[in-house]
Design a protein around this motif. Structure first.
Motif, mmCIF file in Angstrom:
data_model
loop_
_atom_site.group_PDB
_atom_site.id
_atom_site.type_symbol
_atom_site.label_atom_id
_atom_site.label_comp_id
_atom_site.label_asym_id
_atom_site.label_seq_id
_atom_site.Cartn_x
_atom_site.Cartn_y
_atom_site.Cartn_z
ATOM 1 N N GLU A 230 0.823 -1.205 0.000
ATOM 2 C CA GLU A 230 0.000 0.000 0.000
ATOM 3 C C GLU A 230 0.858 1.257 0.000
ATOM 4 O O GLU A 230 0.498 2.268 -0.608
ATOM 5 N N SER A 231 2.015 1.208 0.647
ATOM 6 C CA SER A 231 2.930 2.348 0.610
ATOM 7 C C SER A 231 3.421 2.599 -0.810
ATOM 8 O O SER A 231 3.536 3.747 -1.262
ATOM 9 N N GLN A 232 3.672 1.524 -1.537
ATOM 10 C CA GLN A 232 4.099 1.650 -2.931
ATOM 11 C C GLN A 232 2.960 2.215 -3.786
ATOM 12 O O GLN A 232 3.181 3.064 -4.655
ATOM 13 N N TYR A 233 1.731 1.768 -3.530
ATOM 14 C CA TYR A 233 0.596 2.258 -4.312
ATOM 15 C C TYR A 233 0.338 3.739 -4.058
ATOM 16 O O TYR A 233 -0.112 4.464 -4.963
ATOM 17 N N VAL A 234 0.622 4.201 -2.846
ATOM 18 C CA VAL A 234 0.488 5.631 -2.556
ATOM 19 C C VAL A 234 1.456 6.428 -3.423
ATOM 20 O O VAL A 234 1.092 7.454 -4.015
ATOM 21 N N ASP A 235 2.702 5.957 -3.529
ATOM 22 C CA ASP A 235 3.690 6.641 -4.367
ATOM 23 C C ASP A 235 3.249 6.661 -5.829
ATOM 24 O O ASP A 235 3.380 7.684 -6.517
ATOM 25 N N ILE A 236 2.718 5.542 -6.308
ATOM 26 C CA ILE A 236 2.257 5.484 -7.702
ATOM 27 C C ILE A 236 1.129 6.483 -7.931
ATOM 28 O O ILE A 236 1.100 7.215 -8.937
ATOM 29 N N LEU A 237 0.186 6.538 -7.000
ATOM 30 C CA LEU A 237 -0.951 7.446 -7.138
ATOM 31 C C LEU A 237 -0.499 8.899 -7.107
ATOM 32 O O LEU A 237 -0.985 9.735 -7.889
ATOM 33 N N ASN A 238 0.437 9.220 -6.240
ATOM 34 C CA ASN A 238 0.934 10.597 -6.164
ATOM 35 C C ASN A 238 1.688 10.990 -7.433
ATOM 36 O O ASN A 238 1.587 12.139 -7.894
ATOM 37 N N GLN A 239 2.435 10.053 -8.006
ATOM 38 C CA GLN A 239 3.111 10.348 -9.271
ATOM 39 C C GLN A 239 2.090 10.620 -10.372
ATOM 40 O O GLN A 239 2.266 11.523 -11.198
ATOM 41 N N GLY A 240 1.007 9.832 -10.394
ATOM 42 C CA GLY A 240 -0.048 10.069 -11.377
ATOM 43 C C GLY A 240 -0.673 11.441 -11.226
ATOM 44 O O GLY A 240 -0.932 12.141 -12.219
ATOM 45 N N LYS A 241 -0.911 11.860 -9.983
ATOM 46 C CA LYS A 241 -1.488 13.192 -9.756
ATOM 47 C C LYS A 241 -0.540 14.287 -10.215
ATOM 48 O O LYS A 241 -0.974 15.309 -10.751
ATOM 49 N N GLY A 242 0.764 14.075 -9.985
ATOM 50 C CA GLY A 242 1.735 15.066 -10.454
ATOM 51 C C GLY A 242 1.757 15.180 -11.970
ATOM 52 O O GLY A 242 1.852 16.284 -12.518
ATOM 53 N N LEU A 243 1.642 14.046 -12.669
ATOM 54 C CA LEU A 243 1.608 14.079 -14.137
ATOM 55 C C LEU A 243 0.343 14.770 -14.640
ATOM 56 O O LEU A 243 0.369 15.439 -15.678
ATOM 57 N N VAL A 244 -0.758 14.627 -13.915
ATOM 58 C CA VAL A 244 -1.990 15.332 -14.303
ATOM 59 C C VAL A 244 -1.784 16.830 -14.187
ATOM 60 O O VAL A 244 -2.215 17.601 -15.064
ATOM 61 N N MET A 245 -1.119 17.283 -13.137
ATOM 62 C CA MET A 245 -0.856 18.709 -12.963
ATOM 63 C C MET A 245 0.023 19.248 -14.086
ATOM 64 O O MET A 245 -0.093 20.416 -14.464
ATOM 65 N N GLU A 246 0.899 18.397 -14.630
ATOM 66 C CA GLU A 246 1.752 18.809 -15.746
ATOM 67 C C GLU A 246 1.067 18.620 -17.099
ATOM 68 O O GLU A 246 1.673 18.825 -18.143
ATOM 69 N N ASN A 247 -0.183 18.171 -17.058
ATOM 70 C CA ASN A 247 -0.961 17.929 -18.280
ATOM 71 C C ASN A 247 -0.401 16.783 -19.105
ATOM 72 O O ASN A 247 -0.616 16.702 -20.313
ATOM 73 N N GLU A 248 0.306 15.867 -18.455
ATOM 74 C CA GLU A 248 0.803 14.651 -19.107
ATOM 75 C C GLU A 248 -0.254 13.561 -18.893
ATOM 76 O O GLU A 248 -0.077 12.619 -18.117
ATOM 77 N N LEU A 249 -1.366 13.668 -19.608
ATOM 78 C CA LEU A 249 -2.535 12.854 -19.311
ATOM 79 C C LEU A 249 -2.340 11.393 -19.704
ATOM 80 O O LEU A 249 -2.778 10.485 -18.992
ATOM 81 N N VAL A 250 -1.714 11.151 -20.850
ATOM 82 C CA VAL A 250 -1.501 9.767 -21.288
ATOM 83 C C VAL A 250 -0.576 9.042 -20.312
ATOM 84 O O VAL A 250 -0.840 7.903 -19.887
ATOM 85 N N ASP A 251 0.518 9.686 -19.926
ATOM 86 C CA ASP A 251 1.448 9.082 -18.972
ATOM 87 C C ASP A 251 0.785 8.909 -17.609
ATOM 88 O O ASP A 251 1.045 7.925 -16.904
ATOM 89 N N ALA A 252 -0.050 9.866 -17.230
ATOM 90 C CA ALA A 252 -0.749 9.764 -15.948
ATOM 91 C C ALA A 252 -1.684 8.561 -15.933
ATOM 92 O O ALA A 252 -1.797 7.851 -14.928
ATOM 93 N N THR A 253 -2.352 8.307 -17.056
ATOM 94 C CA THR A 253 -3.246 7.146 -17.135
ATOM 95 C C THR A 253 -2.468 5.852 -16.959
ATOM 96 O O THR A 253 -2.882 4.955 -16.212
ATOM 97 N N GLU A 254 -1.327 5.727 -17.648
ATOM 98 C CA GLU A 254 -0.497 4.523 -17.515
ATOM 99 C C GLU A 254 -0.020 4.342 -16.076
ATOM 100 O O GLU A 254 0.054 3.221 -15.567
ATOM 101 N N GLN A 255 0.296 5.438 -15.400
ATOM 102 C CA GLN A 255 0.791 5.360 -14.026
ATOM 103 C C GLN A 255 -0.308 4.896 -13.072
ATOM 104 O O GLN A 255 -0.097 4.005 -12.253
ATOM 105 N N VAL A 256 -1.496 5.493 -13.177
ATOM 106 C CA VAL A 256 -2.587 5.197 -12.242
ATOM 107 C C VAL A 256 -3.100 3.776 -12.442
ATOM 108 O O VAL A 256 -3.540 3.122 -11.489
#
Length: 578
Positions: A230-256
């Motif tokens: 679950e700690s690892q999944y938190v990191d993955i989710l936070n990385q996805g949110k950061g990519l959304v803020m950068e408008n990297e939507l395709v990469d964010a989808t792959e991450q989440v």
């Protein structure tokens, strides 16, 4: 039959629920089979993600209850240890997923204090047997304590003093000290509370301490692994949110999408995925509108149809599709010469009137095309001159006909252009020698030597044909790019993407159309994306390491690549900070 009659006389065996959906409830064990699992057809249903549909079976055999595991998966422990088949005895603690039960033997009488006593399994039976002694009168307890103290001093202190080697303190080391199960139990429960509060990192530290003192204590290993995941999944989710803020939507989808269904963050990941999809559709709708404005009907129609595939009732997308189809028909009519109301006719080209008395045959002379002078035709060297023979030799070399090339040069060796012809003939002969040598070396697998000879050939080839190249140049380029690809592939397989990029970039300069090199750069693209994301994750922890990651991206990708620009932008942004 005697065993069953004895069980009936003594009472009914129970599973007393210590932790679970109904703490404090008792589950009688029948004489037949008693099944525990996650589905509704079990005798005891446990709705738990760590419990299999058919997990356990308890049967009465030979006067004892035998516990048998029905699935190799799931989280099941007896007294903190895994098992396949075991016999239930007094004081046993059965853990199934998140639920915990105490086995009560037929005819066994336990007080509420004994039932809820902290978990000790069979090792706690001695404490349970001493419980009635603690309820006797004060005087009896005092006498027993006094006798016990005297006996303890006699049997423990005396022999230790006699048997303790000189120069030692007689104290137990940390490894020799017995593990306090009560203290471990407190820490174990504290870790479970942290787990329930989603404080994963703190729970990991607590469970690590319990595992270090007693690895098989209860189901601590499963809870420890859950906290890590679950700690690892938190990191993955936070990385996805950061990519959304950068408008990297395709990469964010792959991450989440890396967050699995069994995670407690899966619902949040699903919500973020839907949000990203909506953002992507909005962008496609905006792109379709802009394409329609510039009359790019095919792109506008394709983007709008993609939106309709997700939202069939989207009015804006349907409007764009209809307008794109209308624009398509209008453009087709305009191309075929059919003028519609919206497309004005082109102004007619004025025709100059001929003077009175001009004949019909002379009218063509009055047209603009007839009055314009014709362009002069550019011609090459005059046939038969030394320059003409030299040009023929160069053209023959480009076509791959070296024999004809040398024959043409032979005719002017002794004439006015003899020096140039002799130099050119030497270059042709050298180029052919290098070409054959390089091919042989490459076939023998001597790639380093082949590279050196191929470069000599290219130098001679440029002296002959200039930058236009020809048949031999094309063959040499393909061979060279193959060598660079093989050497780059070797570096890539060794885990050195920067070295692979160096060789593949050299091959690309020589032969930009090589398909193998294109596949290699596609693989580098995936590696560079991953390294970029690693840098993004490190920027809040260690900015120097993050910049190192982004510099690796610059060394792997070509300058025009999207992620090359992103990495360069991030490096420049942090370089501006004081």
């Amino acid at each position: 039959m005697q065993d069953e009659d004895r069980q009936e006389e003594n009472g009914t065996a129970l599973l007393f629920e210590l932790r679970g959906a109904q703490p404090g409830s008792a589950h009688p064990l029948p004489r037949g089979a008693y099944r525990i699992g996650a589905t509704d057809d079990n005798d005891l249903v446990l709705k738990d993600r760590d419990v299999q549909p058919q997990q356990l079976e308890i049967s009465f055999v030979g006067g004892q209850f035998v516990l048998r595991s029905l699935s190799s998966e799931g989280s099941v422990f007896l007294n903190g240890e895994p098992f396949e088949e075991a016999t239930l005895q007094k004081g046993d603690i059965l853990t199934v997923g998140e639920s915990m039960f105490r086995y009560v033997d037929p005819g066994e009488t336990l007080s509420q204090e004994d039932l809820w006593r902290p978990v000790g399994g069979r090792q706690g039976l001695a404490d349970q047997k001493r419980a009635p002694i603690r309820r006797v009168s004060f005087m009896v307890v005092l006498i027993l304590v006094a006798v016990g103290v005297v006996m303890l001093m006699f049997f423990t202190q005396g022999p230790q003093e006699q048997g303790t080697p000189q120069g030692t303190s007689g104290k137990l080391t940390d490894l020799e000290k017995p593990v306090d199960r009560e203290e471990l139990k407190v820490r174990y429960e504290n870790g479970k509370d942290l787990l329930a509060a989603r404080r994963w990192d703190e729970a990991i530290l607590v469970f690590e301490e319990v595992r270090r003192n007693m690895p098989n204590f209860m189901d601590v290993e499963n809870l420890y692994q859950e906290a890590l995941r679950e700690s690892q999944y938190v990191d993955i989710l936070n990385q996805g949110k950061g990519l959304v803020m950068e408008n990297e939507l395709v990469d964010a989808t792959e991450q989440v999408e890396q967050v699995p269904k069994k995670s407690v963050y899966y619902r949040e990941a699903e919500r973020l995925t839907r949000e990203i999809e909506d953002m992507i559709l909005e962008q496609r709708l905006q792109a379709a509108t802009e394409a329609l404005a510039r009359q790019d009907w095919s792109f506008a129609k394709r983007e709008a149809e993609a939106v309709l595939a997700k939202y069939p009732n989207n009015k804006d997308a349907r409007r764009i599709v209809l307008e794109a189809r209308l624009l398509q028909r209008q453009l087709a009519d305009k191309k075929s010469g059919v003028h519609t109301a919206w497309s004005p006719r082109r102004p007619a080209v004025p025709v100059r009137a001929a003077p009175p008395g001009t004949k019909q045959s002379d009218r063509a002379l009055n047209t603009p095309s007839a009055s314009q002078p014709s362009k002069p035709v550019r011609s090459g060297p005059k046939k038969g001159t030394p320059a003409w023979y030299i040009q023929n030799a160069i053209n023959a070399y480009r076509r791959g006909d070296t024999e004809k090339s040398l024959t043409s040069l032979e005719k002017v060796k002794n004439g006015s252009g003899g020096d140039k012809a002799r130099t050119l003939a030497e270059d042709v002969q050298s180029a052919m020698t290098y070409f054959e040598q390089a091919k042989t070396l490459q076939q023998e697998g001597r790639l380093s030597e082949a590279l050196e000879v191929w470069n000599r050939f290219l130098e001679s080839d440029r002296n002959i044909a200039g930058t236009r190249g020809g048949t031999y140049f094309s063959q040499a380029s393909a061979s060279l790019s193959r060598i660079y690809y093989d050497r780059g592939r070797r570096e890539f397989d060794r885990g050195n993407p920067i070295g692979a990029a160096l060789f593949w970039k050299m091959g690309r300069k020589i032969n930009p159309k090589d398909k193998s090199l294109k596949q290699g750069f596609d693989q580098l693209d995936e590696v560079a994306r991953k390294i970029y994301r690693e840098g993004y994750s490190l920027q809040e922890i260690n900015i120097d390491q993050a910049i190192e990651k982004w510099n690796e991206v610059l060394m792997i990708l070509l300058p025009g690549h999207e992620y090359y620009k992103k990495a360069k932008k991030r490096i420049d942004r942090y370089a501006e900070r004081p």
